[in-house]
Each structure stands twice: as C-alpha cells, then as structure tokens.
Write a protein that holds these residues in place. Structure first.
Motif, PDB file in Angstrom:
ATOM      1  N   UNK A 171      13.543   3.468  -7.195  1.00  0.00           N
ATOM      2  CA  UNK A 171      13.270   4.046  -8.502  1.00  0.00           C
ATOM      3  C   UNK A 171      12.394   5.293  -8.323  1.00  0.00           C
TER       4      UNK A 171
ATOM      5  N   UNK B 140       9.533   6.290  -9.225  1.00  0.00           N
ATOM      6  CA  UNK B 140       8.112   6.223  -8.899  1.00  0.00           C
ATOM      7  C   UNK B 140       7.857   5.891  -7.438  1.00  0.00           C
TER       8      UNK B 140
ATOM      9  N   UNK C 217      -3.569 -11.013  -4.440  1.00  0.00           N
ATOM     10  CA  UNK C 217      -3.778 -12.437  -4.218  1.00  0.00           C
ATOM     11  C   UNK C 217      -4.364 -13.145  -5.420  1.00  0.00           C
ATOM     12  N   UNK C 218      -4.594 -14.452  -5.228  1.00  0.00           N
ATOM     13  CA  UNK C 218      -5.001 -15.320  -6.323  1.00  0.00           C
ATOM     14  C   UNK C 218      -6.347 -14.916  -6.902  1.00  0.00           C
TER      15      UNK C 218
ATOM     16  N   UNK D 195       1.072 -16.576  -7.257  1.00  0.00           N
ATOM     17  CA  UNK D 195      -0.373 -16.443  -7.408  1.00  0.00           C
ATOM     18  C   UNK D 195      -0.707 -15.860  -8.775  1.00  0.00           C
TER      19      UNK D 195
ATOM     20  N   UNK E  15      -2.876 -17.698 -11.613  1.00  0.00           N
ATOM     21  CA  UNK E  15      -4.103 -17.108 -12.135  1.00  0.00           C
ATOM     22  C   UNK E  15      -4.053 -17.020 -13.659  1.00  0.00           C
TER      23      UNK E  15
END
Lengths: 586, 306
Positions: A161, A163, A302-303, B3, B7
């Motif tokens: 795409x 971007x 990440x979490x 994740x 969250x």
C-alpha cells in the motif's frame, strides 16, 4: 541534449492556441491564463516555468480537462490533441483520453495515491479503464510498468500500500501509472519538488530515459530553473497567466529577452554564487553547544506496551554554534536535522548535553526554560500553518511580548510597528489577518514574530523551502541584513545545497542521525570529502543547460532504516580533522 | 493481535468495574427504597426491617458492593427483588431480542445515513443538500416516541402493513428497527457528508480522474472506501446511544428485550436487574468499540493494532 526534429507538422501531438482560462467570482470572470499558445512535438520536452500564480498548473489541468468546473473553466481558444479538439469534448470522451493518450504526474506523491488501495490495484485499474484486458494480463502490464520505472522488488510492490513506500518510490509508481498505456503526452506538474535532491535527480533521469525510449512528449511544469536547464528542449516562461517569453532552453539561459526572465534567472541560488560572509572574530564566543547529543523515539509493542525498538533520529552529535554565525544543517528527509532543532528548543527530550550560553538545558527549571525560550526562536517551513488564522498580524507579533510580559501595551504596539517596518511590511498590516498576505509576506510576519523577543539564536527550519525563488532570495537577503545589524546566530536547516551555500558560515552534513562532514562553507563546497556530501552536491540541478551533466550513480536500494532493536544502534561515525577544522567521517 | 485483544479485554474489565461502582453508588443514594417496593404500603416496620436484613441492605455500602463484586466474579448477577428469578436468566432470555433489534437497527442507520450523506456531499451547496441536512437535523433532534408513534400510525394503523407490536416474525422487526435507524441516521449522514467532502478534495481523487476513471468508479472505488473510515469508529460509540434509545422504542413496540426489562426494573427499584442491565449495556459498548477497532485495519491498511 538532442534537438527535436522541428517543423514537420504531423509531428505536433498537442497544439494549444490562444488558450483562455477564467475563474468565476463575484466580480465576474477573472482570467487565470490568457492567450497561451504552443505546439508540442513528439519526443520533445517543453517546460512551462513560472512562480506561484503564473497559471502554469492551471494550464496543465486545462489540457487534462481537470479544471475544477464550473468555478474555473476554459473560456476561449483551443487545445488539440492530434486531430481532437479537447475544449469542447464531452466528459465521457475526455475520460477515454485521460490516462491513455494524455497522462499526468502530480507534485505530491505522498497524497496522490489512494491510501486504502494496493499499488497493484491502482495500476491495473488504470490499465483496465482503457483496455479491458483480463486481470492477469493487466497485472503483467502493471508489473512491466513498475520494472520500467526501476522500482526495486516490483512483484512485492504490487501487493503493498502507498504508506509502505517512500516519497521517491511513490512518485515512481505515479510515473509507472502514467506511462503504462504509452500516452502521447505526459504532463509532469512539479514532479520532483516534494522530493529529496538525490531522489529528484533519479526521478528526472528516469523521466528522461522513458521519454527517449517511448518517444513521449513531455510538458514539464516547474518553478525550478535548474530543473528546466537539465530537462527541457524549449521553455515558456509565464507570469500572472501570460506568456513572458518562449525560447529554446540554451537561448533562454544565455540571452534572456525579457526583464522578468532575467530577474527569475538572477534569483536562482547557485552553488558558488553566494555572497561573501562577514568575517567572524578570531576567537568567536560560543553560544550553543551540542555535546554527544542523541534523540531516540521508542516504538512500543506487545502486551504491556514495552519498548521493542527505537528510532535513532539523532546519534551522538557534537556541534557548536558561535555568536553571530550561521550554521547550516543539511541532509535529506529523515536524517535528523529537524530533530536537532527541536531538541535544542526543548520540543523533544534528548540524551547528552545541550548548552545554551553556558547553561545546560537539563539543569533548567520551568522559569529558566521560559527565559531560554526568549533567546531561541524558530521560523518554520509553512508560514500559513505557523500563524493562527484567527489572530491579526499585530496580535500575532505582539503575542511573544505579552507572554513574557515585556513593556506596556503601547510600547508593545510600537515595537510591533518597528518589527513590521524591519521586515518590510507596512504598519497597516497590523490590523489584517494572515490569509490576506502572500506566502513571502507571511514568512516575513513569522520572522518579525521571531525577532520580537530579540533572540540570540533563530532556528530556520526549511524557512524558505516553500517560497518562490524571487521571494526566497529576498527573504534570504532580509535574514542576512538582520544578522549584520543585530548579530544573532542562525541555525539554518535545509535540504537545498544552493540556499545553504548562500547563507552559511559553517555547514554540517547529516546522514542517518549523524554528522558525516562538517566545515566552513569554503571547505565543504570547495573540497567535499565524504561520498554522501559529494553525492548531494552532484544531484543539485544546475541552471546552466551547457554544463555537461554527469549521471548520478544510482544507489542500490533505499536509505537504510534508522530503527534499531533495543540495545543495538548504528556504528558511531568518527570524525577526523583533515586540516583547518574540516571534519570528515573516517 | 492476540496481545492487543487481550490488553483491550483487560481494559474492558476495568471499565466494567468502574461502571459497576458508579451505578451501585448512584442506586444507593437514590431516595427510593427498594424494600418499601417489595413489602408494600401496609407492611409493618418489623416486616420491612426483616426484608432489609434478608437482602443485606442494612449493611454498609462497602460491604454490599464487596458482596456484589464477589458474586459477580463467580458469574452471579443476583436475584430480582420482586420476581425472585436469577437476573442472569432474565437477561439471557431477553438478550437475543435486543441483539437482533440492534443489528437490524444499525443496518438501517448505516443504509439510510451513509446513502443520504453521500448524496448530500455530491450535491453540496444545492437544494437537495440543504433538504437532506435539515432532515438529518430533524431526525437527530426528534424524540424517539414521536417517530415511533408516527411510524406506527402510518404503517400499522392506516396502511396495516406491519403489526402494531410484538415479537416473532420479520414484519415485527421492521418498524422498531426503522425507527431506531431513522433516529440514528442523522449522525451518520452528517459525518459521512463531511468525510466525503474532505475525500473528494483529496489529491488521489484527482489522480483517479487523471487515470480516466468514470465518476461512478471514482465515487464507489476511491471516495467511499476512504470516507467511511471515520464512520466505523462512530459505530462503536453509537452502541452507547443506541442502548438509551432502545428503552423507549422497545416499550412503544412491545419488543421483549432488555430495554423493557430495564424500564420495569427502574420503576420498581429492582436494583439487581438495573445493575445487571447496566453492566450488560456497558459490556456491549466495550465490545462494540473493540469490534469497530478490529474492523478498521481491514479497511485501512495504515492502521496497525498493537
């Protein structure tokens, strides 16, 4: 440059005669283009040059039939493509010509592609709009077009795409789209203005090569006389909708007939043409020093949103700015030059030590920081965006005085009048609003505002990049005069080597967040040592059509990414003094 | 991705905790006494006190809330004071009806709102644009019961096309869904119009024209897919507004959803039901927003969830 075979009448692919374009307004029709005539021959490049408001872009839109009707329309004259009169052609018929026989590349590659559609679909759509081939064949042709514009990894690009591509790559996609159907006429409206100088050179080379291979006639719309000199066979110079002069390119540059053309050529900044700089004292006083400064932006993932990688925008840079001098930072987009300026004025956090007049920024409390802001001012690139449209010019210039509580209201107003006078604007400007001024005048307003607090240093972040050359020259003169009178320092940030050569005492070249070469103006422009500096200089279009043009060695790929995983970073560049304070990366 | 969802669900739990606390406090400070409702007017003070003790309403607020949370964690929403039924059972019995109505209503909102918004944008500044924007203003500000009763009168009473109220067949669904659709469409029409106007000015639309595409292809293929992006985020927010509208509409049309349940419970100060419905509504809003955020990157490749 090869001259096109002239005179053969059937060679003319596009004939514009006595074209009139007008805008509808309350005061009746306002002419935007008046009496423009030209013939465009097969394989020829015709440049239409002029400053903003000259009608050059309106002309290109008129040829494409893309004028914003009904507000703006062709009110007279004729545009003939081959045997077809375009001005009276119904929209359906025009559609079948657009993109197939006449196509166009625009200035802004960042916004010219649909952000939610893959490159492949945008290309195949263009092909299939005119040639209803099966999808598989359209894809094959799209791929061939991407290969023709020398885009790396063309198969992968089809799935990507907009971007995901850089500005230069997007402009290549635009060119691929424009040439996919082998048009007779290609209109390039400021195709490289938004690009970095080395990318500009590659795109210009590409357009020239494609033109040679395909025999396409090109109309090149530009404000840059350097680009004209390198690309065009013939030039039309326009001003305020009228033709000033039409000539073959070498003749125009050698013996311009009209006064306006001469002014335009004189205003073009040239490397080596910069005025002498006043001598600085032998032991200059240090105003700002960057000591081992780094700026890194975290990328979280990440979490728990932990920092996974960092953008190393500025890496271990040490540089000093002395009183009364102009230090220029040059480099291409993403090299970290603007981030340096933003770190200096405290807009982004930094590591390392930045000292202003002997005090480290990190040791200042909020009062100290406020006091520091009096000494450091910025003039940004886009004056319209930098001025609050709802405030009068008087209020805008006065605001810094009000914020810092300097003087009585009467004294403040008197100071605003002085400042306006100083930047060459009448006192009557005080009661008017930014939109009532031209781009150059607005930039003068920004400069007046920056001067209001009598700063010790003004950061000019691409401050003249958006201005026409004649206005650019006047603003640069103004900055020089101000410096001579008031003795402030400038940190001048620019991608334009010619402008930098005109204003600087010293120059630092940045690449991927680090300084790769630094020295006085004479050292850097007279004896460039680092390959990147040499490349930047070689890429600058020179406004001299007789000068032999050396082909720029193409880079294998894109500029490497400044994003590094945690704990890693780029190798530190070690600077070596090769004599007289000329520092070059080893 | 996993994740990200995880969250978001943790955030959702925190939101529900906040909602439950605020609602609990509000109900506690309410001047209406649920025990009086249960006991009736003729009950003796002793009876009232014994019921109060029985329901645990004599304990301090913190203890009551703690007990409620503890039960909630075990999946127990409590029992209705008056019907003596599990709140969870009451809600599950009525939730499908409300979800069905919600999906149908959002569909109506989008169809009506987006169509009108696109048309208004294409006819910008002309009479049609003005009429559409005025009507969107009317629908946004019209009281729900007025629109509901008007539609009932015209299509059920006069024309007899649809039943007057109830639940069970597709024709029962049409009027309540259309009522909610009309009420909500005004917002979408306005957002879609201004979004379309922005997109129609964009450079890539000019590129599409320069390619030689026809007007229809440009609008359907380039303008609408870009203009719809802000609308998607709006759907998540809209579910909240929807929950407040559903109480009235379900009552007018006799739709056996949780809106009606909530309405009856509020009249009788049946706190466990009010709490349960509030939490389910909050959950619906949270999930609606999550779904909207998960859909966005499918349409806009620039959006990355992390």
């Amino acid at each position: 440059m090869t001259q096109p075979a002239l005179s053969a009448a059937d060679d003319v692919v596009l004939r514009v005669q006595d074209l009139q374009v007008s805008a509808r307004s309350d005061q009746g029709l306002i002419p935007l283009v008046e009496g423009l005539s030209f013939d465009l021959r097969r394989g020829e490049t015709l440049a239409i040059a002029g400053e903003s408001g000259s009608g050059k872009s309106i002309t290109s839109l008129a040829v494409m039939g893309l004028l914003p009707a009904p507000a703006v329309r062709v009110t007279g004259g004729s545009i003939r493509l081959g045997g077809t009169e375009l001005t009276r052609l119904p929209e359906k018929k025009l559609q079948s010509l657009r993109g197939a026989r006449i196509s166009m590349i625009f200035q802004e590659p960042m916004t010219a592609l649909n952000p939610v559609m893959s490159i492949g679909r945008q290309l195949t759509e263009a092909i299939r709009a005119h040639d209803p081939v099966p999808m598989r064949e359209a894809r094959a042709r799209a791929l061939a077009a991407l290969q023709a514009v020398r885009l790396s990894q063309p198969e992968r690009r089809l799935e990507q795409f907009p971007h995901e591509l850089s500005g230069g790559m997007r402009q290549r996609v635009m060119i691929a789209m424009a040439i996919a159907l082998r048009p007779d006429v290609l209109i390039a409206d400021e195709p490289t203005t938004a690009l970095d100088v080395t990318v500009q050179r590659e795109v210009l080379d590409l357009i020239r090569d494609l033109q040679r291979d395909l025999g396409t006639a090109v109309i090149l719309i530009t404000h840059d006389m350097g680009v004209v000199a390198e690309m065009a066979d013939r030039v039309i110079v326009m001003k305020k909708g009228r033709v000033v002069e039409t000539a073959l390119t070498p003749e125009l540059f050698e013996a311009p007939r009209e006064a306006y053309t001469r002014e335009l050529l004189a205003a073009v900044p040239r490397i080596g043409g910069g005025p002498a700089r006043p001598d600085l004292p032998a032991t200059p006083e240090r105003l700002v020093s960057f000591q081992d400064v780094s700026v890194r932006f975290p990328i979280r993932a990440g979490l728990l949103g932990r920092v996974a990688a960092r953008v190393h925008a500025v890496e271990h840079v040490s540089v000093e700015i002395f009183k009364g001098e102009t230090l220029s930072l040059v480099g291409e987009s993403g090299c970290g030059k603007s981030t340096m300026a933003r770190a200096l004025v405290g807009l982004v956090p930094h590591e390392g030590r930045i000292e202003v007049a002997g005090t480290a920024l990190s040791e200042l409390d909020s009062t100290g920081r406020k006091a520091l802001r009096r000494d450091l001012q910025i003039v940004f690139q886009d004056p319209m965006a930098a001025l609050d449209a709802r405030m009068t010019v008087g209020e805008l210039i006065r605001e810094p005085l009000v914020i810092h509580g300097i003087g009585t209201p009467d004294a403040q107003r008197a100071r605003v009048r002085d400042l306006l006078d100083r930047v060459g604007l009448p006192a009557s400007a005080m009661g008017r609003y930014p939109h009532q001024f031209s781009g150059g005048q607005r930039q003068r307003i920004c400069i007046a505002r920056a001067l209001a607090l009598k700063p010790k240093l003004i950061v000019c972040d691409e401050s003249v990049a958006a201005l026409d050359v004649s206005i650019q020259a006047r603003v640069l003169d103004l900055l020089r005069d101000l410096q001579r009178e008031m003795g402030m320092s400038f940190l001048f940030i620019s991608h334009d080597m010619a402008v930098v050569e005109n204003v600087s005492d010293r120059v630092a070249v940045m690449y991927l967040g680090q300084i790769v070469e630094m020295g006085s103006r004479a050292q850097l422009f007279g004896n460039p040592q680092h390959p990147y500096t040499q490349r930047l200089l070689a890429a600058v279009p020179v406004p001299d059509p007789r000068r032999p043009r050396e082909a720029l060695a193409r880079l294998a790929g894109e500029i490497p990414s400044p994003v590094w995983p945690l704990g890693q970073g780029p190798d530190r560049v070690q600077l070596q003094d090769i004599g007289g304070g000329h520092l070059v990366a080893r | 991705m996993a994740a990200y969802i995880l969250r978001r669900l943790v955030t959702a739990a925190l939101i529900l905790l906040g909602v439950s606390f605020i609602t609990f406090v509000l109900l506690y400070v309410l001047p209406a006494d649920p025990v009086r409702q249960i006991a009736g007017r003729s009950a003796t003070p002793e009876t009232v006190e014994s019921i109060r003790r029985q329901l645990g309403l004599d304990q301090p607020l913190v203890v009551q809330y703690g007990n409620y949370l503890w039960n909630l964690l075990q999946g127990d929403l409590g029992r209705s004071y008056l019907q003596k039924t599990e709140v969870a059972t009451l809600i599950t019995a009525r939730l499908p009806a409300t979800l069905l109505l919600m999906v149908a209503a959002i569909f109506c909102e989008l169809v009506i709102g987006l169509t009108l918004g696109v048309i208004a944008a294409l006819y910008r500044g002309r009479a049609l644009d003005n009429v559409l924007m005025l009507s969107s203003f009317v629908t946004v500000s019209a009281p729900q019961f007025v629109v509901a009763l008007l539609l009932l009168y015209v299509f059920s009473v006069q024309l007899g096309w649809f039943p007057i109220g109830g639940y069970g067949t597709f024709s029962h669904l049409v009027l309540p869904a259309v009522t909610l659709g009309i009420l909500g469409s005004g917002w979408y029409a306005r957002i879609m119009r201004s979004s379309m106007l922005d997109v129609l000015r964009a450079d890539f639309i000019r590129t599409a024209r320069a390619k030689g595409l026809g007007r229809g292809r440009i609008i359907l293929g380039h303008a609408i897919p870009n203009a719809i992006l802000p609308v998607i985020a709006m759907i998540g927010i809209d579910i909240g507004m929807f929950m407040s509208g559903i109480v009235v509409v379900e009552s007018v049309f006799g739709w056996p959803g949780i809106g009606q349940l909530a309405w009856q419970a509020i009249q009788r100060v049946d706190i466990p039901i009010i709490m349960g419905v509030t939490l389910i509504s909050a959950l619906a809003i949270v999930i609606g927003n999550l779904i909207a955020d998960l859909i966005s990157p499918l349409i806009d490749p620039r959006i990355k969830l992390h």
